[in-house]
Design a protein around this motif. Structure first.
Motif, PDB file in Angstrom:
ATOM      1  N   PRO A 150     -75.664 -55.034 -15.734  1.00 34.38           N
ATOM      2  CA  PRO A 150     -75.348 -56.290 -16.421  1.00 34.38           C
ATOM      3  C   PRO A 150     -75.827 -56.302 -17.863  1.00 34.38           C
ATOM      4  CG  PRO A 150     -77.136 -56.610 -14.841  1.00 34.38           C
ATOM      5  CD  PRO A 150     -76.558 -55.250 -14.573  1.00 34.38           C
ATOM      6  N   GLY A 151     -76.922 -55.577 -18.133  1.00 38.44           N
ATOM      7  CA  GLY A 151     -77.436 -55.526 -19.497  1.00 38.44           C
ATOM      8  C   GLY A 151     -76.521 -54.805 -20.464  1.00 38.44           C
ATOM      9  N   ALA A 152     -75.680 -53.908 -19.936  1.00 34.96           N
ATOM     10  CA  ALA A 152     -74.787 -53.122 -20.790  1.00 34.96           C
ATOM     11  C   ALA A 152     -73.414 -53.756 -20.953  1.00 34.96           C
ATOM     12  CB  ALA A 152     -74.638 -51.710 -20.206  1.00 34.96           C
ATOM     13  N   ILE A 153     -73.150 -54.808 -20.209  1.00 38.19           N
ATOM     14  CA  ILE A 153     -71.823 -55.427 -20.238  1.00 38.19           C
ATOM     15  C   ILE A 153     -71.490 -56.131 -21.561  1.00 38.19           C
ATOM     16  CG2 ILE A 153     -70.503 -57.367 -19.255  1.00 38.19           C
ATOM     17  CD1 ILE A 153     -71.339 -56.425 -16.487  1.00 38.19           C
ATOM     18  N   PRO A 154     -72.422 -56.830 -22.219  1.00 42.50           N
ATOM     19  CA  PRO A 154     -72.043 -57.624 -23.400  1.00 42.50           C
ATOM     20  C   PRO A 154     -71.319 -56.858 -24.506  1.00 42.50           C
ATOM     21  CG  PRO A 154     -74.215 -58.259 -22.661  1.00 42.50           C
ATOM     22  CD  PRO A 154     -73.830 -57.069 -21.837  1.00 42.50           C
ATOM     23  N   PHE A 155     -71.771 -55.652 -24.856  1.00 41.52           N
ATOM     24  CA  PHE A 155     -71.152 -54.881 -25.938  1.00 41.52           C
ATOM     25  C   PHE A 155     -69.688 -54.610 -25.613  1.00 41.52           C
ATOM     26  CE2 PHE A 155     -72.034 -50.992 -28.912  1.00 41.52           C
ATOM     27  CZ  PHE A 155     -71.394 -51.648 -29.940  1.00 41.52           C
ATOM     28  N   MET A 156     -69.418 -54.190 -24.390  1.00 40.46           N
ATOM     29  CA  MET A 156     -68.043 -53.895 -23.989  1.00 40.46           C
ATOM     30  C   MET A 156     -67.248 -55.174 -23.736  1.00 40.46           C
ATOM     31  SD  MET A 156     -67.577 -53.099 -20.024  1.00 40.46           S
ATOM     32  CE  MET A 156     -67.428 -54.580 -19.062  1.00 40.46           C
ATOM     33  N   LEU A 157     -67.951 -56.275 -23.378  1.00 47.45           N
ATOM     34  CA  LEU A 157     -67.278 -57.536 -23.097  1.00 47.45           C
ATOM     35  C   LEU A 157     -66.514 -58.032 -24.318  1.00 47.45           C
ATOM     36  CD1 LEU A 157     -67.151 -59.732 -20.748  1.00 47.45           C
ATOM     37  CD2 LEU A 157     -68.813 -60.993 -22.131  1.00 47.45           C
ATOM     38  N   GLY A 158     -67.113 -57.824 -25.497  1.00 48.58           N
ATOM     39  CA  GLY A 158     -66.449 -58.234 -26.731  1.00 48.58           C
ATOM     40  C   GLY A 158     -65.133 -57.510 -26.934  1.00 48.58           C
ATOM     41  N   TRP A 159     -65.114 -56.206 -26.650  1.00 44.16           N
ATOM     42  CA  TRP A 159     -63.879 -55.422 -26.788  1.00 44.16           C
ATOM     43  C   TRP A 159     -62.816 -55.936 -25.810  1.00 44.16           C
ATOM     44  CZ3 TRP A 159     -63.036 -50.903 -29.913  1.00 44.16           C
ATOM     45  CH2 TRP A 159     -61.771 -50.327 -29.736  1.00 44.16           C
ATOM     46  N   VAL A 160     -63.231 -56.187 -24.577  1.00 43.40           N
ATOM     47  CA  VAL A 160     -62.297 -56.689 -23.565  1.00 43.40           C
ATOM     48  C   VAL A 160     -61.759 -58.066 -23.974  1.00 43.40           C
ATOM     49  CG1 VAL A 160     -62.071 -57.418 -21.151  1.00 43.40           C
ATOM     50  CG2 VAL A 160     -63.374 -55.360 -21.710  1.00 43.40           C
ATOM     51  N   ALA A 161     -62.617 -58.885 -24.564  1.00 44.97           N
ATOM     52  CA  ALA A 161     -62.178 -60.203 -25.037  1.00 44.97           C
ATOM     53  C   ALA A 161     -61.126 -60.065 -26.135  1.00 44.97           C
ATOM     54  CB  ALA A 161     -63.370 -60.999 -25.562  1.00 44.97           C
ATOM     55  N   ALA A 162     -61.291 -59.053 -26.980  1.00 42.76           N
ATOM     56  CA  ALA A 162     -60.363 -58.852 -28.094  1.00 42.76           C
ATOM     57  C   ALA A 162     -59.048 -58.234 -27.659  1.00 42.76           C
ATOM     58  CB  ALA A 162     -61.022 -57.969 -29.161  1.00 42.76           C
ATOM     59  N   THR A 163     -59.073 -57.423 -26.606  1.00 46.96           N
ATOM     60  CA  THR A 163     -57.886 -56.630 -26.239  1.00 46.96           C
ATOM     61  C   THR A 163     -57.300 -56.950 -24.875  1.00 46.96           C
ATOM     62  OG1 THR A 163     -59.231 -54.875 -25.237  1.00 46.96           O
ATOM     63  CG2 THR A 163     -58.804 -54.704 -27.612  1.00 46.96           C
ATOM     64  N   ASN A 164     -58.060 -57.655 -24.032  1.00 50.73           N
ATOM     65  CA  ASN A 164     -57.660 -57.896 -22.639  1.00 50.73           C
ATOM     66  C   ASN A 164     -57.378 -56.578 -21.926  1.00 50.73           C
ATOM     67  OD1 ASN A 164     -57.148 -59.436 -20.356  1.00 50.73           O
ATOM     68  ND2 ASN A 164     -54.982 -59.720 -20.823  1.00 50.73           N
ATOM     69  N   ASP A 165     -58.175 -55.572 -22.253  1.00 49.04           N
ATOM     70  CA  ASP A 165     -57.964 -54.244 -21.674  1.00 49.04           C
ATOM     71  C   ASP A 165     -59.302 -53.537 -21.528  1.00 49.04           C
ATOM     72  OD1 ASP A 165     -56.298 -51.958 -20.842  1.00 49.04           O
ATOM     73  OD2 ASP A 165     -57.006 -51.034 -22.696  1.00 49.04           O
ATOM     74  N   PHE A 166     -59.443 -52.794 -20.425  1.00 50.21           N
ATOM     75  CA  PHE A 166     -60.637 -51.964 -20.249  1.00 50.21           C
ATOM     76  C   PHE A 166     -60.208 -50.507 -20.204  1.00 50.21           C
ATOM     77  CE2 PHE A 166     -63.800 -49.583 -17.894  1.00 50.21           C
ATOM     78  CZ  PHE A 166     -64.979 -50.006 -18.481  1.00 50.21           C
ATOM     79  N   GLY A 167     -60.707 -49.726 -21.176  1.00 52.75           N
ATOM     80  CA  GLY A 167     -60.358 -48.309 -21.250  1.00 52.75           C
ATOM     81  C   GLY A 167     -61.519 -47.501 -21.765  1.00 52.75           C
ATOM     82  N   ILE A 168     -61.218 -46.380 -22.410  1.00 52.04           N
ATOM     83  CA  ILE A 168     -62.259 -45.464 -22.880  1.00 52.04           C
ATOM     84  C   ILE A 168     -63.152 -46.119 -23.936  1.00 52.04           C
ATOM     85  CG2 ILE A 168     -60.735 -44.450 -24.638  1.00 52.04           C
ATOM     86  CD1 ILE A 168     -63.505 -42.622 -22.647  1.00 52.04           C
ATOM     87  N   GLU A 169     -62.570 -47.007 -24.751  1.00 55.12           N
ATOM     88  CA  GLU A 169     -63.363 -47.605 -25.836  1.00 55.12           C
ATOM     89  C   GLU A 169     -64.461 -48.529 -25.309  1.00 55.12           C
ATOM     90  OE1 GLU A 169     -59.080 -47.034 -27.352  1.00 55.12           O
ATOM     91  OE2 GLU A 169     -60.053 -47.882 -25.578  1.00 55.12           O
ATOM     92  N   PRO A 170     -64.117 -49.544 -24.530  1.00 56.29           N
ATOM     93  CA  PRO A 170     -65.203 -50.384 -23.994  1.00 56.29           C
ATOM     94  C   PRO A 170     -66.102 -49.627 -23.017  1.00 56.29           C
ATOM     95  CG  PRO A 170     -63.109 -51.004 -23.006  1.00 56.29           C
ATOM     96  CD  PRO A 170     -62.798 -50.074 -24.129  1.00 56.29           C
ATOM     97  N   GLY A 171     -65.539 -48.614 -22.356  1.00 58.40           N
ATOM     98  CA  GLY A 171     -66.362 -47.777 -21.481  1.00 58.40           C
ATOM     99  C   GLY A 171     -67.447 -47.053 -22.258  1.00 58.40           C
ATOM    100  N   THR A 172     -67.098 -46.598 -23.458  1.00 60.26           N
ATOM    101  CA  THR A 172     -68.075 -45.918 -24.318  1.00 60.26           C
ATOM    102  C   THR A 172     -69.139 -46.892 -24.802  1.00 60.26           C
ATOM    103  OG1 THR A 172     -66.370 -44.366 -25.071  1.00 60.26           O
ATOM    104  CG2 THR A 172     -68.366 -44.536 -26.411  1.00 60.26           C
TER     105      THR A 172
END
Length: 297
Positions: A150-172
Motif C-alpha cells: 500500500p505504501g508504494a501505490i500512491p506514485f503509480m496511482l497518479g499515473w493511473v488517474a491520468a491514463t486510466n491504464d495500468f502498464g509498465i509505466e505505473p508498474g515501474t
C-alpha cells in the motif's frame, strides 16, 4: 488510558483532525500521487488533479485513522504516540470510526469520479494497510514487506488517474517506491527501536539493530537506486528519463547508499535518523527530477 473528553471547539477539531489523519504524512503521499499524475498526463486537467489530491488525502487519512483506532492501547504505551488524539483521550473511538468511514467513502467516490481503476487501487491500499499491515506489525517483521505494497501505490496511482491504464509505466513507479519503503522504515525502526519494543511492534527484518539488518538496508537502498534508473534505459514505455536526469538520479542514489553504508559502519540511532531524513529527501527529489525531466526535455 485517559478518559475520553472529545472537544468540539474549532481549534481542537482541527488539531485532532490533522493529528489523527497524520497531515504531514498524508500530504507527502498526495505529493507522490501528483508526481505520478504529471508524469502520465498528456494535458493537465486541474479539476482532475484537485480530485486526486482530495481523494488521495481522504484515503490516506482514513487508513491512518483506522490504524490508530486498532492500535490505540499500544499507542498509549509509546512515547511518540501516547499524545495522539485517541490514547490521550481527546477523541473517542466512535467519532474516530465515523471519521474514518466518511473519509473512506468520500475518498473512493472522489477517485471513482476520476476513473474506476484509481478508486480500485485506492480501496486496495486502505484494505492492505488496515487489514493486513496493521495487525501484522505486532506479529512479524514481514509486516514491513506487506506494508510496502500500500505504501508504494500512491506514485503509480497518479499515473493511473491520468491514463486510466495500468502498464509498465505505473508498474515501474510502483517498484521504485516499493523498494524505497525498506531502507526508510527500517531506519525508523532502528532509532525508535525501544519505543516500538514497548508497543510490541516488530519493525526490523531480524528483530535486532545489528549487522544483518544494516546489510539488508544497504541491499534495498541499492535496489531502490537501480529501479529508479530503469527509465533511462528506454524499456518503460512513455516513462523515460534523459541522460542528464539519470545522472542526477544516480547522484542522489549514491547519497542514499552512502548513508545506508554509514548506518552499517556506525550502527547508531543518529546514523539511522540521518538515513531516514536522507531517504525522505531522496524520494522527493527523485519525483521532482522525473517531473522536471518530462516537462523540460
Amino acid at each position: 488510558m485517559a478518559g475520553t473528553q472529545t472537544s468540539f471547539s474549532p481549534v481542537s477539531i482541527f488539531r485532532n483532525f490533522t493529528e489523527i489523519t497524520k497531515m504531514r504524512l498524508s500530504v507527502s503521499v498526495v505529493f507522490s500521487s501528483v508526481a505520478g499524475y504529471l508524469l502520465g498526463v498528456e494535458t493537465i486537467d486541474f479539476f482532475q488533479l484537485l480530485l486526486l489530491c482530495i481523494g488521495g488525502y481522504c484515503m490516506v487519512g482514513a487508513s491512518n485513522v483506522f490504524n490508530q483506532i486498532i492500535e490505540r492501547d499500544l499507542d498509549a504505551l509509546m512515547n511518540r504516540t501516547k499524545d495522539r488524539p485517541i490514547p490521550s483521550g481527546r477523541l473517542g473511538v466512535t467519532p474516530a470510526f465515523i471519521l474514518a468511514s466518511v473519509l473512506t467513502l468520500l475518498g473512493i467516490l472522489v477517485l471513482y469520479n476520476i476513473n474506476p481503476q484509481t478508486a480500485m487501487f485506492g480501496a486496495i491500499s486502505i484494505f492492505m494497510y488496515v487489514s493486513l499491515y496493521t495487525p501484522l506489525k505486532t506479529k512479524t517483521p514481514l509486516s514491513v514487506f506487506v506494508g510496502a505494497f500500500p505504501g508504494a501505490i500512491p506514485f503509480m496511482l497518479g499515473w493511473v488517474a491520468a491514463t486510466n491504464d495500468f502498464g509498465i509505466e505505473p508498474g515501474t513507479l510502483f517498484m521504485i517506491q516499493f523498494f524505497w519503503q525498506f531502507p526508510h522504515f527500517w531506519a525508523i525502526g532502528w532509532f525508535l527501536y525501544d519505543d516500538y519494543e514497548r508497543g510490541g511492534f516488530f519493525m526490523l527484518p531480524n528483530g535486532r539493530r545489528d549487522k544483518g539488518t544494516a546489510i539488508q538496508v544497504i541491499l534495498y537502498s541499492v535496489w531502490t537506486v537501480l529501479a529508479s534508473l530503469i527509465p533511462a534505459v528506454g524499456v518503460t514505455g512513455r516513462l523515460y528519463l534523459t541522460p542528464i536526469s539519470a545522472v542526477l538520479v544516480g547522484g542522489i542514489g549514491v547519497w542514499l547508499i552512502y548513508y545506508a553504508v554509514r548506518l552499517y559502519k556506525k550502527k547508531t540511532d543518529v546514523a539511522a535518523r540521518q538515513l531516514m531524513l536522507v531517504s525522505v529527501s531522496y524520494i522527493t527529489l527523485l519525483q521532482i527530477i522525473y517531473v522536471a525531466d518530462k516537462f523540460i526535455r
